[in-house]
Design an enzyme around this catalytic site. Structure first.
Site, PDB file in Angstrom:
ATOM      1  N   ARG A   8       0.808  -1.210  -0.030  1.00  0.00           N
ATOM      2  CA  ARG A   8       0.002   0.029   0.003  1.00  0.00           C
ATOM      3  C   ARG A   8       0.998   1.344  -0.002  1.00  0.00           C
ATOM      4  O   ARG A   8       1.880   1.307   0.834  1.00  0.00           O
ATOM      5  CB  ARG A   8      -1.021   0.066   1.190  1.00  0.00           C
ATOM      6  CG  ARG A   8      -1.809   1.239   1.183  1.00  0.00           C
ATOM      7  CD  ARG A   8      -2.775   1.175   2.501  1.00  0.00           C
ATOM      8  NE  ARG A   8      -3.626   2.583   2.330  1.00  0.00           N
ATOM      9  CZ  ARG A   8      -3.964   3.045   3.144  1.00  0.00           C
ATOM     10  NH1 ARG A   8      -3.992   2.612   4.528  1.00  0.00           N
ATOM     11  NH2 ARG A   8      -4.659   4.428   3.167  1.00  0.00           N
ATOM     12  N   HIS A   9       0.543   2.325  -0.781  1.00  0.00           N
ATOM     13  CA  HIS A   9       1.429   3.327  -0.791  1.00  0.00           C
ATOM     14  C   HIS A   9       1.539   4.181   0.468  1.00  0.00           C
ATOM     15  O   HIS A   9       0.992   3.894   1.507  1.00  0.00           O
ATOM     16  CB  HIS A   9       0.606   4.486  -1.856  1.00  0.00           C
ATOM     17  CG  HIS A   9      -0.676   4.900  -1.413  1.00  0.00           C
ATOM     18  ND1 HIS A   9      -1.005   5.840  -0.442  1.00  0.00           N
ATOM     19  CD2 HIS A   9      -1.936   4.366  -1.858  1.00  0.00           C
ATOM     20  CE1 HIS A   9      -2.364   5.680  -0.166  1.00  0.00           C
ATOM     21  NE2 HIS A   9      -2.825   5.135  -1.200  1.00  0.00           N
ATOM     22  N   ASN A  15      -5.163  11.077   3.083  1.00  0.00           N
ATOM     23  CA  ASN A  15      -5.139  10.224   4.363  1.00  0.00           C
ATOM     24  C   ASN A  15      -5.327  10.914   5.634  1.00  0.00           C
ATOM     25  O   ASN A  15      -6.337  10.706   6.495  1.00  0.00           O
ATOM     26  CB  ASN A  15      -4.171   9.343   4.379  1.00  0.00           C
ATOM     27  CG  ASN A  15      -3.899   8.275   3.104  1.00  0.00           C
ATOM     28  OD1 ASN A  15      -2.712   8.047   2.736  1.00  0.00           O
ATOM     29  ND2 ASN A  15      -5.157   7.799   2.762  1.00  0.00           N
ATOM     30  N   GLU A  81      -6.948   2.376  -7.560  1.00  0.00           N
ATOM     31  CA  GLU A  81      -7.791   2.075  -6.321  1.00  0.00           C
ATOM     32  C   GLU A  81      -9.241   2.161  -6.957  1.00  0.00           C
ATOM     33  O   GLU A  81      -9.682   2.327  -8.061  1.00  0.00           O
ATOM     34  CB  GLU A  81      -7.835   3.370  -5.471  1.00  0.00           C
ATOM     35  CG  GLU A  81      -8.675   3.556  -4.218  1.00  0.00           C
ATOM     36  CD  GLU A  81      -8.406   2.493  -3.253  1.00  0.00           C
ATOM     37  OE1 GLU A  81      -9.056   1.495  -3.804  1.00  0.00           O
ATOM     38  OE2 GLU A  81      -8.062   2.447  -2.162  1.00  0.00           O
TER      39      GLU A  81
END
Length: 188
Positions: A8-9, A15, A81
């Protein structure tokens, strides 16, 4: 047996702001940059023969920080995504509660179903891992797409309850056209 690493980035501005990202993008934060560098240290002694990233900037930046020009990587739209339609950029407070509710919630808003995302990821990753020279493959993608991929191959409840923090590394074995989750490495 082949090995697939799905990362995952790193943490992004959205975020931190608790905003829905999906196909829209926001840059890595300083913490996200550091997370990607730490993931890169994890991979220093792991042989990799191919690398692939979602086309999203946050994933490409994460991949470049992990690889440090160790090998080239290819950008693939199929690794993106989930598309949340017109709800992208909105607060995460409007998200449905639980994976089942996600399955069709975003369709009326021009988004994708979670089943579509899972099937897209499964098809793409199966194709990549079926290539004879792809033995140890690194992929950088997203929480939702990674979760929905896992959902296509097993019950994801146990791993979901542990969380998929930024920089999480999913280690899969690939044999006889089948994926098996070996472990999830949570560095953060």
């Amino acid at each position: 047996m082949k090995t697939l690493y799905v990362v995952r980035h790193g943490e992004t501005m959205f975020n931190v702001q608790h905003r829905i990202q999906g196909w829209s993008d926001s840059p890595l934060t300083e913490k996200g940059i550091e997370q990607a560098k730490q993931v890169g240290k994890y991979f220093e002694d792991i042989p990799l023969d191919h690398a692939y990233s979602s086309t999203s900037e946050r994933c490409c930046d994460t991949m470049e920080l992990i690889l440090q020009e160790r090998l080239p990587y290819q950008r693939l739209k199929a690794l993106k995504e989930m598309n949340f339609g017109i709800l992208e950029g909105e607060t995460e407070r409007i998200n449905p509660k639980g994976p089942k509710a996600y399955q069709t919630f975003f369709l009326p808003y021009g988004g994708e179903s979670s089943n579509t995302v899972g099937k897209r990821m499964l098809e793409c990753l199966t194709d990549l891992m079926s290539q004879p020279d792809n033995q140890n493959v690194l992929v950088v993608s997203h929480a939702g797409s990674s979760f929905n991929f896992l959902r296509m191959i097993q019950d994801p409840t146990e791993e979901l309850n542990k969380g998929f923090s930024n920089g999480s590394i999913f280690v899969y074995q690939f044999e006889d056209q089948q994926f098996k989750l070996g472990k999830v490495i949570r560095l953060f």
